[in-house]
Scaffold this active site. Structure first.
Site, PDB file in Angstrom:
ATOM      1  N   ARG A 246      27.991  44.509  84.050  1.00 23.28           N
ATOM      2  CA  ARG A 246      28.915  43.682  83.452  1.00 23.28           C
ATOM      3  C   ARG A 246      29.473  44.562  82.105  1.00 23.28           C
ATOM      4  O   ARG A 246      29.131  45.434  81.754  1.00 23.28           O
ATOM      5  CB  ARG A 246      28.197  42.581  82.790  1.00 23.28           C
ATOM      6  CG  ARG A 246      27.356  42.694  81.709  1.00 23.28           C
ATOM      7  CD  ARG A 246      26.762  41.365  81.510  1.00 23.28           C
ATOM      8  NE  ARG A 246      25.664  41.441  80.155  1.00 23.28           N
ATOM      9  CZ  ARG A 246      26.178  41.337  79.164  1.00 23.28           C
ATOM     10  NH1 ARG A 246      27.400  41.278  78.765  1.00 23.28           N
ATOM     11  NH2 ARG A 246      25.148  41.543  78.207  1.00 23.28           N
TER      12      ARG A 246
ATOM     13  N   ASN B 103      34.032  49.257  78.935  1.00 27.09           N
ATOM     14  CA  ASN B 103      34.292  50.588  79.808  1.00 27.09           C
ATOM     15  C   ASN B 103      33.246  51.421  79.456  1.00 27.09           C
ATOM     16  O   ASN B 103      33.201  52.625  79.479  1.00 27.09           O
ATOM     17  CB  ASN B 103      35.539  51.144  79.683  1.00 27.09           C
ATOM     18  CG  ASN B 103      36.600  50.326  80.572  1.00 27.09           C
ATOM     19  OD1 ASN B 103      36.427  49.725  81.421  1.00 27.09           O
ATOM     20  ND2 ASN B 103      37.808  50.183  79.994  1.00 27.09           N
ATOM     21  N   ARG B 104      31.887  50.993  78.736  1.00 31.46           N
ATOM     22  CA  ARG B 104      30.958  51.729  78.425  1.00 31.46           C
ATOM     23  C   ARG B 104      31.423  52.842  77.069  1.00 31.46           C
ATOM     24  O   ARG B 104      30.469  53.633  77.087  1.00 31.46           O
ATOM     25  CB  ARG B 104      30.406  52.576  79.389  1.00 31.46           C
ATOM     26  CG  ARG B 104      29.729  51.777  80.723  1.00 31.46           C
ATOM     27  CD  ARG B 104      28.644  50.796  80.043  1.00 31.46           C
ATOM     28  NE  ARG B 104      27.722  50.116  81.170  1.00 31.46           N
ATOM     29  CZ  ARG B 104      28.224  48.984  81.613  1.00 31.46           C
ATOM     30  NH1 ARG B 104      29.270  48.320  80.987  1.00 31.46           N
ATOM     31  NH2 ARG B 104      27.196  48.401  82.497  1.00 31.46           N
ATOM     32  N   LEU B 105      32.436  52.514  76.626  1.00 28.35           N
ATOM     33  CA  LEU B 105      32.940  53.462  75.305  1.00 28.35           C
ATOM     34  C   LEU B 105      32.296  52.740  74.164  1.00 28.35           C
ATOM     35  O   LEU B 105      33.061  52.176  73.315  1.00 28.35           O
ATOM     36  CB  LEU B 105      34.486  53.168  75.406  1.00 28.35           C
ATOM     37  CG  LEU B 105      34.974  54.776  74.942  1.00 28.35           C
ATOM     38  CD1 LEU B 105      34.530  55.943  75.596  1.00 28.35           C
ATOM     39  CD2 LEU B 105      36.533  54.815  74.735  1.00 28.35           C
TER      40      LEU B 105
END
Length: 214
Positions: A11, A192-194
């Site tokens: 997610r 976006n995992r940033l």
């Protein structure tokens, strides 16, 4: 067992962001703020923290413990010093703590040295525990094997018979610990995992703050 594949489970984190101006110059104050935020949302254990210790064999061990108080010197908790974590801390006082609050998409990591709290602190906190918790602490030799649940219940009943009024004294092996941090990392999940990630490192009497790549 059949293989379990979670490669497609994910997610995105979109709840918040973290920028340098948002951070306190004092990491303990920043931790206190995030603890307060965790207590304000629907988190059943906002003070739960994962404690990592390492013993003589070099094998890390993890378990969840509950934060009981936080001051300028660090987070504190209480446990049986005969437990695995107590034995490992006696051998190697270096440890790490992780707070994870999924509702807020946040983590905090602390590294540092652990030392026992004064006996008076353990006495004072033990006296505030419910009678059942005091009985359980006196009945259990944490981390040691036991034949059955029934045997554990018999140990508990034996302690209750010795202290029918519920006035259970603190076992001398049940003590408090404090981790004095030398490093903090504050992590805020992002899309976006940033992720946003900041590290505090000690520099004399102050802290240096560095943004880290996720």
């Amino acid at each position: 067992m059949a293989p379990i594949d979670h490669r497609g489970t994910r997610r995105d984190y979109r709840r918040g962001r973290l920028d340098l101006p948002d951070l306190s110059a004092d990491p303990m104050e920043q931790l206190a703020r995030w603890l307060a935020d965790a207590q304000a949302v629907d988190n059943p254990e906002p003070t739960a923290m994962i404690l990592a210790t390492v013993g003589e064999e070099g094998q890390p061990s993890l378990r969840a413990v509950l934060l009981k108080h936080l001051d300028d010197e660090g987070p504190c908790w209480y446990t049986d010093s005969r437990s695995l974590k107590g034995q490992q801390l006696a051998f190697n006082p270096k440890a790490s703590i992780l707070f994870f609050w999924p509702e807020l998409e946040r983590q905090v990591r602390l590294d540092g040295l652990v030392s026992p709290l004064p006996t008076a602190s353990a006495d004072a906190y033990f006296a505030t525990r419910p009678p059942g918790s005091r009985l359980a602490a006196a009945a259990s030799h944490q981390s040691q094997p036991i034949a059955s649940r029934e045997e554990l219940e018999r140990r508990l009943e034996a302690v209750r018979e010795r202290h029918p009024d519920g006035a259970v004294p603190r076992p001398p092996t049940w003590i408090g610990y404090r981790l004095e941090p030398t490093l903090f990392q504050f992590w805020q999940g992002r899309e976006n995992r940033l992720h946003d990630r900041f590290q505090y490192t000690r520099e004399g009497d102050s802290w240096n703050i560095t943004r880290l790549m996720p």
